[in-house]
Each structure stands twice: as structure tokens, then as C-alpha cells.
Write an enzyme that holds these catalytic residues in place. Sequence first.
Site, PDB file in Angstrom:
ATOM      1  N   LYS A 280       0.850  -1.187   0.000  1.00  0.00           N
ATOM      2  CA  LYS A 280       0.000   0.000   0.000  1.00  0.00           C
ATOM      3  C   LYS A 280       0.891   1.245   0.000  1.00  0.00           C
ATOM      4  O   LYS A 280       1.856   1.319   0.758  1.00  0.00           O
ATOM      5  CB  LYS A 280      -0.900  -0.026   1.245  1.00  0.00           C
ATOM      6  CG  LYS A 280      -2.147   0.801   1.123  1.00  0.00           C
ATOM      7  CD  LYS A 280      -3.218   0.377   2.124  1.00  0.00           C
ATOM      8  CE  LYS A 280      -4.385   1.341   2.061  1.00  0.00           C
ATOM      9  NZ  LYS A 280      -5.575   0.865   2.744  1.00  0.00           N
ATOM     10  N   GLU A 365     -19.944  -4.520   9.842  1.00  0.00           N
ATOM     11  CA  GLU A 365     -20.933  -3.737  10.577  1.00  0.00           C
ATOM     12  C   GLU A 365     -22.055  -4.611  11.130  1.00  0.00           C
ATOM     13  O   GLU A 365     -22.559  -4.366  12.231  1.00  0.00           O
ATOM     14  CB  GLU A 365     -21.519  -2.637   9.678  1.00  0.00           C
ATOM     15  CG  GLU A 365     -20.558  -1.501   9.348  1.00  0.00           C
ATOM     16  CD  GLU A 365     -19.588  -1.814   8.212  1.00  0.00           C
ATOM     17  OE1 GLU A 365     -19.701  -2.904   7.607  1.00  0.00           O
ATOM     18  OE2 GLU A 365     -18.715  -0.975   7.917  1.00  0.00           O
ATOM     19  N   ARG A 393     -25.671  -1.200   6.484  1.00  0.00           N
ATOM     20  CA  ARG A 393     -25.352  -2.629   6.435  1.00  0.00           C
ATOM     21  C   ARG A 393     -25.986  -3.426   7.577  1.00  0.00           C
ATOM     22  O   ARG A 393     -26.257  -4.601   7.447  1.00  0.00           O
ATOM     23  CB  ARG A 393     -23.829  -2.799   6.556  1.00  0.00           C
ATOM     24  CG  ARG A 393     -23.068  -2.661   5.292  1.00  0.00           C
ATOM     25  CD  ARG A 393     -23.280  -3.896   4.456  1.00  0.00           C
ATOM     26  NE  ARG A 393     -22.906  -3.668   3.083  1.00  0.00           N
ATOM     27  CZ  ARG A 393     -21.698  -3.890   2.592  1.00  0.00           C
ATOM     28  NH1 ARG A 393     -20.746  -4.340   3.364  1.00  0.00           N
ATOM     29  NH2 ARG A 393     -21.454  -3.663   1.332  1.00  0.00           N
TER      30      ARG A 393
END
Length: 638
Positions: A280, A365, A393
Site C-alpha cells: 500500500k 458492521e 449494512r
Amino acid sequence: MVLEKIQKENDIRRLAPEELGPLAEEIRRFLIEKISVSGGHLASNLGVVELTMALHLTFHLPEDKLIWDVGHQSYTHKLLTGRKAGFDDLRKYGGMSGFPKRKESDCDAFDTGHSSTSISAGLGYVAARELTGGKHSVVSIIGDGSLTGGMAYEALNNASRLKSNFIIVLNDNNMSISENVGGMSRYLNGLRTAQAYTDLKKGVEDTLKKFPVGGDQIISQMRRTKSGIKQLFVPGMFFEDMGITYLGPVDGHDIRKLVKIFNEAKRVEHAVLVHVITKKGKGYAPAEENPARFHGTGPFEIGTGAPREEKKTDTYTDVFSKVLVDIAKKDEKVVAITAAMADGTGLSRFAKRFPSRFFDVGIAEEHAMTFAAGLAAGGMKPVFAVYSSFLQRAYDQTIHDVCLQNLPVVLAVDRAGLVGSDGETHQGVFDLSYLSMIPNMTVMSPKNRWEMADMLRFAVNFPYPVALRYPRGAAYEGLREFRAPVEYGKSEILYREKETALIFVGHMAELAEKVRIRLKEEGMPCTLVNARFVKPLDTEMLSSLLENHSLFVTIEENVITGGFGEQVLEYLAGVRPGVHVLNIGIPDNYVEHGNVEVLRRELGLDQDTIVAEIREARRTDGPADPGKAADPEKITDQ
Ligand SMILES: Cc1ncc(C[n+]2csc(CCOP(=O)(O)OP(=O)(O)O)c2C)c(N)n1
């Protein structure tokens, strides 16, 4: 410039092999330069430059389908599909989206923004292809962070049934926004870092292959065995055992190797997962060193990586972050939960201070909500800090696990209202509607930073489910003189006048106060009410205002459908049929990306529009009691 040769999709396939390295470098430079000005998702995009190039070299667009999970890492994909010019107005109103959009390009196979959807969507594409006899490839590209989301597992479970090719590319950088968490992350880490094991495996295989007879058979027998030794020969056994072929791990910055493995993956006649290892932030030192800070960034100085605009005042998130720690110091029952958003929600401070009472559950979630319900049932005081749009969600869990049992879970609903440049998928404009329709739920929203603190204290000590919704950005410091104690279900009347009552929700305080001042200047003073609670509705206050008000104006940054205003309208219409109620909020549509102020103007959530609407409403209504109202001449003149 090699990048100039890329005018549209598939152009990359015409490049000479020696042009690919320079192209990768040019793309990186381009992204850093553009994002340093516009802001956007930097670290994730720098990590997938070669991976995206390899996908575009292997697959033919738009026939083949590339489905990006979350979609925040699709910038190179946009560059390779003729959208270079779009970076000049990236994430601006009317400009190019920071996420894949089918309406933007036929090379964007699926709209995204929320995580862990790509395997499900890919499977749908594959099933459609099977039913219609298509021949194209379907490739879902999912990060290791997104692989912590429940939907991804539901889809993997389903993928094992396939009898035709489906490629899942696992882009593993060992990071979600911050460090990735959980058992799957540990497992992938094992696969990725076990160089010693790979060498050992190769050594054993090489030795066995040298056996004059039966060496190959022993190897394939060992691959089939159920014993632990199998892991030695088949990496990715977790996937293999589910019926998904595992290929890799492969260096995600080596284009040649990537193209080779993707071509291999194409030949598999069922679901296949290619494990790609990337870094990343690759190629930009500040992002490599601090990928979380550069996951999503505002404009920054390229030389140092420092933000161009220093934050001057506390955000609502900052207030939440500090006050929660303060509360938790005195109350050991307070625990905090995040679904992979410790930095964004401000819970990192809590995590540092109370590591054993802090839970990062991954991008999960749904699980977070039921986990919070369990914690509450077990006697704790859970605070689940979550962005409004991601809370969508966990809707069934909110109803079924929290509210049905009336458990004291605090939902700290951050990024409520318009969030700006992330666009449709991230605007937090539904929560007032979807939360206030749930029995046992209490919904409130603060007008300024002090009320934010007071409401959080109230919420943590409230014995039932409660949602506290607050927006992105600076906490309002106006209306400080009004600080009545927070009382369940009670609104707060800030200014008392007659005729027009302006009732706002939460951070609309600033706008409502400006409107009040303008109306007063125009000779139409109005009553100003801070709703405080969207549920329960303060019907007592509404009834009392009916005595000397004929126009009720509600302002909220939420869809009008099912929002605060409609509840006010419904109540008032029941007790005083024909009463004039003007609901100001977001129309029944999705709100695209753009600067929040620009979006508000477009949506009519701005001072000028609201004042004009009220003026018009007053003109058509006429004052209820002309004797006491403001100068009617003045009103009709407007
Ligand atoms: C449902 C949902 N929750 C939270 C987020 C916020 N979010 C965006 S990207 C991200 C991390 C994704 O990690 P990964 O898939 O590994 O991608 P990377 O950025 O590391 O390439 C998170 C938590 C989201 N987009 N959707």
C-alpha cells in the site's frame, strides 16, 4: 510519455514490453500530482498500479468484467480506460467520481463504495453468463480488508458451486484502512510470509520427484490427504477445501508474473482465487510509511506529505473522541466498537487508552451490531461508532438484535448528512428515516460542540438503544449561550416569535440560525427550535406552537421521505388539518459527489433558497394574526 499512448481501453495491449515499467512510473507520478491537489484515495491506488496494468493486459474491456471491491482503488483503471482528463475535476461536483460508475464508462462493470460486494456481484455476472451462453471473463478484485466483511464469505461459500470460470483476485497488502485484523488476516499473513515453508515444500517435492517410481503419485496423494501435511503441499487450503482453486502468492508489482498467473487462472473451470501481494502506498515514501494517513487524503504537499490545509477547529468526531475517553475513565463498563474505522470515527484515542475495552471487528458492521447487543446483554455499555452510510449494512441487526430486546447500545452515527466528495455511496442521508421507524430506538442530534458532549453523556447513561447522529467536519461553535440540560424527548426553543416556526435537526443549526437572522432583517421574525430528538417527537412543543404559529418549517440534512419533517407534518396534520408545513431536506434521489456547500446549494439547503421559500409561503398564507405579525406590506413586497 508512454501514458499519452493510452487514449482508451485496451490501448495498453499495444505497448512494447519495455514500455510497461516506464508506464507504471508515469502513472504513479500522475496520481501523486493529481491527488495532491484534489485529494482522494492515494495509498490504495499506488499499491495496485502494476496489478491493474496486468489485468488490462490480460483481459479485454469492456467485454470482460472487472469488478473492484469498494472501488477506491480504481484510479489506474480509469486512466487505462480513457479517463485521464477526468482527473482534473476528480470528485468535484459534475466531475469524475472517485469510484467505479457504470454511467461513467462501460468499462466499469459495477458501482461500488461500500466494501465486500465484489464477489457477490461477480457471481451474479457469472450466473448471467452461464444462462446466456457468454464467453467473457469475470474478475472480482477484493482487498484483504474487504475480505473481513461477511458478504465476502457468503459469496465465497456460494462460489464453490461454480462449473465455469470465475476469477477472484485477492489484493493483499496486509492493511485495511489501518492494520487489518482477525483470523483471516493472520492466515493470509502466514501464506504470504512463509518463504521458508515455500522453500521446504519445493525441496520435498523436488526430492519426491526424483524417486524412480511413484514420486508424482505420492505428491498428488499428499495433496488429497486430509491430514495437516496437506497444508505443506497446497497453500490456500482454506480456499481449496471450499472448492476454490488457490493460485499464488504472487508479487503484485511484477507485471510479467501477474499476467502469467492471470492466464493460468483463466483456464480453471470453476472459481479460482489469485493471491496477489502488494504494498500500500508503493512508490511514494510518505504513503508507504503511513498508509492509513494516505488511504483517503485531502490536498497535500508532495515533498513532505503534509496536509495543505491545517485543521483549525475540532470536528464533531474530535469531540466524540475526547468526551468518550473522559466518560470511559469514570465508567469501566463503557466499551467501544469499530468496524475497521478506528481513525475515521476517532476511536483510536479510546483504543490507546483502553485497549482491552476496544474492539476493531474488521469491516463487519452487521457483526459489530449484534456483538454490541451481546455486550449490552452481558452488562456492558457498548458504543458502536459507525458512519451513517455503513450503518445501513447492519439494519436487521439493529432491529432484531438491539431494539427488539431493547438493549442499551449507543450508536455514534458519524458522517451523517452530506459528506461531499465520496458521493452517492457515502452520503449519510437516510439514517433519520431508517432509525426513527424502529420501535424502542431513540434518535438525537446535537446543534453544536457542547451539545454533542452533553448528548454523548446522556446516551451512554441511557438504558435503551440510542443513536446520536452528527456530521463530518468542524463542530459548530455558535449558539453557545443555549445549553439547557438534555432531557429525554424534549426539544429546545432558542428564540420565541410568532407566525413562523423554524425547527431544525442537529448540525442544520448553523444554517437555521442564519435563516432566522435574515428573516428578522426582512421583518419576518421566526421562532427557532432545536429539535434535539427526532425520535421521540416532541409533540408537546409542536402543540404549544400551534397556538400562535401558522407556518412550520423543518430543516434536516436527511431525505425528506420518512425523515423528521414528515413526522412533524404527520403529527400537525392530525391535530390541525390544513396547517402549513414546509419540509426542507433532501429530495427522493441519490446525491452525487461534490463540495458540500455546492451540494447544499444544488439541493436548496442554503440560506437564499430557504429564505425565499419561507417568504413565498408567508405570502401565500398571509399572517395568521395580522395585528401581531410583522409588517404585511413588507412580506408581500418580497
Ligand atoms: C461497508 C463499509 N465499511 C467501511 C468502509 C470504509 N473503507 C473503505 S476502504 C476500507 C479498507 C479496505 O481495505 P482493503 O480492502 O484491504 O483495501 P486497500 O485499501 O487496503 O487496498 C474501509 C474500511 C467501506 N467502504 N464499506
